[in-house]
Write an enzyme that holds these catalytic residues in place. Structure first.
Site, PDB file in Angstrom:
ATOM      1  N   GLY A   1       0.755  -1.244   0.000  1.00 23.84           N
ATOM      2  CA  GLY A   1       0.000   0.000   0.000  1.00 23.84           C
ATOM      3  C   GLY A   1       0.781   1.287   0.000  1.00 23.84           C
ATOM      4  O   GLY A   1       0.195   2.347  -0.260  1.00 23.84           O
TER       5      GLY A   1
ATOM      6  N   ARG B   1       3.251  -1.672  -5.827  1.00 27.70           N
ATOM      7  CA  ARG B   1       3.505  -0.407  -6.527  1.00 27.70           C
ATOM      8  C   ARG B   1       4.876   0.174  -6.184  1.00 27.70           C
ATOM      9  O   ARG B   1       5.592   0.665  -7.053  1.00 27.70           O
ATOM     10  CB  ARG B   1       2.405   0.580  -6.106  1.00 27.70           C
ATOM     11  CG  ARG B   1       2.307   1.802  -6.983  1.00 27.70           C
ATOM     12  CD  ARG B   1       1.344   2.811  -6.367  1.00 27.70           C
ATOM     13  NE  ARG B   1       0.046   2.278  -6.052  1.00 27.70           N
ATOM     14  CZ  ARG B   1      -1.010   2.317  -6.866  1.00 27.70           C
ATOM     15  NH1 ARG B   1      -0.900   2.845  -8.058  1.00 27.70           N
ATOM     16  NH2 ARG B   1      -2.174   1.819  -6.492  1.00 27.70           N
TER      17      ARG B   1
ATOM     18  N   CYS C   1     -13.089   3.885 -29.176  1.00 24.93           N
ATOM     19  CA  CYS C   1     -14.357   4.606 -29.258  1.00 24.93           C
ATOM     20  C   CYS C   1     -15.043   4.678 -27.901  1.00 24.93           C
ATOM     21  O   CYS C   1     -16.112   4.079 -27.698  1.00 24.93           O
ATOM     22  CB  CYS C   1     -15.276   3.932 -30.267  1.00 24.93           C
ATOM     23  SG  CYS C   1     -14.565   3.902 -31.886  1.00 24.93           S
TER      24      CYS C   1
HETATM   25  N1  LLP Z   1      -1.653  -6.994  -0.808  1.00 27.61           N
HETATM   26  C1  LLP Z   1      -2.953  -7.083  -1.112  1.00 27.61           C
HETATM   27  C2  LLP Z   1      -3.802  -8.026  -0.386  1.00 27.61           C
HETATM   28  C3  LLP Z   1      -3.491  -6.249  -2.120  1.00 27.61           C
HETATM   29  O1  LLP Z   1      -4.776  -6.324  -2.406  1.00 27.61           O
HETATM   30  C4  LLP Z   1      -2.647  -5.341  -2.808  1.00 27.61           C
HETATM   31  C5  LLP Z   1      -3.163  -4.472  -3.860  1.00 27.61           C
HETATM   32  C6  LLP Z   1      -1.286  -5.316  -2.450  1.00 27.61           C
HETATM   33  C7  LLP Z   1      -0.829  -6.138  -1.449  1.00 27.61           C
HETATM   34  C8  LLP Z   1      -0.300  -4.402  -3.128  1.00 27.61           C
HETATM   35  O2  LLP Z   1      -0.584  -3.067  -2.915  1.00 27.61           O
HETATM   36  P1  LLP Z   1       0.451  -1.936  -3.390  1.00 27.61           P
HETATM   37  O3  LLP Z   1       1.691  -2.064  -2.563  1.00 27.61           O
HETATM   38  O4  LLP Z   1       0.729  -2.156  -4.827  1.00 27.61           O
HETATM   39  O5  LLP Z   1      -0.274  -0.663  -3.155  1.00 27.61           O
HETATM   40  N2  LLP Z   1      -5.000  -1.317  -9.828  1.00 27.61           N
HETATM   41  C9  LLP Z   1      -4.915  -0.283  -8.817  1.00 27.61           C
HETATM   42  C10 LLP Z   1      -4.306  -0.791  -7.529  1.00 27.61           C
HETATM   43  C11 LLP Z   1      -5.038  -1.958  -6.947  1.00 27.61           C
HETATM   44  C12 LLP Z   1      -4.380  -2.522  -5.723  1.00 27.61           C
HETATM   45  C13 LLP Z   1      -5.024  -3.783  -5.313  1.00 27.61           C
HETATM   46  N3  LLP Z   1      -4.397  -4.462  -4.197  1.00 27.61           N
HETATM   47  C14 LLP Z   1      -4.121   0.898  -9.378  1.00 27.61           C
HETATM   48  O6  LLP Z   1      -3.717   0.852 -10.535  1.00 27.61           O
HETATM   49  O7  LLP Z   1      -3.951   1.900  -8.688  1.00 27.61           O
END
Ligand code: LLP
Length: 422
Positions: free
Chosen positions: A239, A277, A345
């Site tokens: 996150g 991310r 489109c």
């Molecule tokens: N762990 C779990 C259980 C998750 O659901 C997620 C992301 C992560 C870890 C990794 O989170 P990060 O470190 O990447 O923030 N498609 C969206 C983001 C969706 C995230 C879903 N879960 C975007 O492009 O912003």
């Protein structure tokens, strides 16, 4: 910090000119930087050197096999959310002993894949899932190490669509039921409750909500231990946000690690992290070519050859990506206001509205910055556009790591029913 910079007037990834990749691989094309992936993983790992910590990279952010293999070489584990991701992670060389399986809808087959591989941990999201894992584990004579993903009722995340920790969200088991679930799991065969998991959202810029959620989890761990449930692992989720535009100022991995250590205090547990991310976003760009510059009703539309099927974040989350010309603009260059759009489109096939840009013309190349996470993984063949290609740079070398399918490959999975044949 990333390795995409102008050198001699041309945008490079490490020592490779992005124009050279575009010329050979065609556009649109993703380009990932090996050095940036390594750096991001390294900075996070260094911040946690004094802590017993498994960095389980969230494969969903970018699950290209070469990206996974690069991270595997560094010692990363994987946070996975499907049987396919478990198989992908192992195929790329991440050992099962470092794989966490998250997700609200694990199917029987997926649970079997995880159990048979002997993965590190299942993050369980509901009572029926607990019982399903217990039953299948008994059938095949295995024991699953489990954590419940608890829903801490803490809201966070850069956009409503990527916030997961509030009561209304489908994720996790209810906070007030967690203790009961652990008692139930402790008595079930085939499952061993060893951890607690939490993940409250994505693109989180401040540590406050994370600390609040983690603090609740640490409190629960202490209570469970007092009641005889031997919690040995805490999964603090992913996150942490990244800068997408000038002025974005997320907390650093060092601050994040300090906060985690502060919350853990003297609790003796193994920590699991699930960053996606943070590791992949700044390590990738999407290169696109200007097809047309269309002037209409006082607006300038820059029509690109990339579309929402290649990078859906702007359409889906109103996300901002910087768009940089591959030719370095001269100092003091004029800026005009343009709309960057794709050819699909749909009105949502727009990457940016009223964006200041150097004037662009047909054939010019641009790069969508910070596109390494949730970019290619979310791509599709909508409008029968072939899946976008992906490349990986290392120093002065580069390689295609996902080809752009040709027409035959694009239709290879489709079949004609008998009544339409011949
Ligand atoms: N762990 C779990 C259980 C998750 O659901 C997620 C992301 C992560 C870890 C990794 O989170 P990060 O470190 O990447 O923030 N498609 C969206 C983001 C969706 C995230 C879903 N879960 C975007 O492009 O912003």
């Amino acid at each position: 910090m990333h390795h995409f910079t102008y050198k001699n007037g041309a945008l490079h990834c490490e020592d490779v000119s992005l124009e050279a990749i575009a010329a050979e691989a065609g556009t649109p094309v993703y380009v990932y930087s090996d050095a940036t992936l390594r750096r991001h993983y390294g900075v996070l790992a260094d911040a946690f050197t004094d802590t017993d910590c498994l960095i389980a990279y969230a494969a969903k952010a970018n699950s290209n096999l070469a990206v996974l293999r690069t991270l595997a070489e560094l010692g990363a584990g994987a946070d996975t959310v499907s049987g396919g991701e478990i198989q992908r992670a192992m195929h790329a060389g991440i050992p099962a002993s470092k794989i966490v399986f998250s997700g609200v809808g694990k199917t029987e087959d997926e649970i079997r894949i995880g159990l048979e591989a002997g993965i590190f941990q299942f993050n369980v999201e509901s009572r029926p899932e607990l019982h399903r894992i217990s039953r299948i584990a008994q059938e095949i004579g295995k024991t699953a190490s489990i954590a419940f993903r608890v829903n801490p009722h803490v809201e966070a995340g850069g956009h409503a669509h990527i916030s997961t920790g509030a009561a209304e969200h489908k994720f996790g088991v209810a906070w007030h039921e967690a203790e009961e679930f652990y008692r139930e799991a402790a008595d079930l065969p085939g499952v061993d409750p060893v951890g607690i998991g939490v993940h409250i959202g994505s693109q989180i810029m401040s540590l406050a909500p994370l600390k609040e959620a983690w603090t609740r989890v640490v409190g629960l761990a202490r209570t469970l231990r007092e009641n005889g449930v031997n919690i040995t692992r805490l999964d603090f989720g992913g996150g942490l946000g990244v800068p997408y535009k000038p002025g974005d100022d997320p907390e650093t991995p060092a601050q994040y690690a300090a906060a985690a250590r502060e919350v853990l205090g003297d609790l003796d547990v193994q920590l699991i992290l699930e960053p996606g991310r943070l590791i992949a976003a700044n390590a990738g760009v999407l290169i696109s070519r200007v097809e047309y510059v269309k002037e209409r009703d006082g607006r300038t539309f820059v029509v690109l050859d990339a579309a929402m099927n290649d990078l859906i974040r702007p359409a889906m989350y109103s996300a901002h990506h910087e768009i940089a010309p591959l030719r370095e603009p001269e100092a003091g260059n004029t800026r005009i206001s343009v709309d960057f759009v794709g050819p699909i489109c749909e009105s949502t096939d727009r990457f940016a509205k009223d964006r200041p840009s150097t004037p662009l013309k047909e054939g010019d190349l641009v790069a969508f910055m910070t596109a390494g996470a949730y970019g290619a993984v979310l791509s599709s063949q909508y409008n029968s556009r072939p899946l976008v290609a992906e490349t990986l740079v290392r120093g002065d070398a580069w390689s295609t790591v996902r080809i752009r399918p040709d027409f035959e490959q694009m239709i290879a999975l489709e079949r004609m029913p008998d009544w339409l044949d011949g």
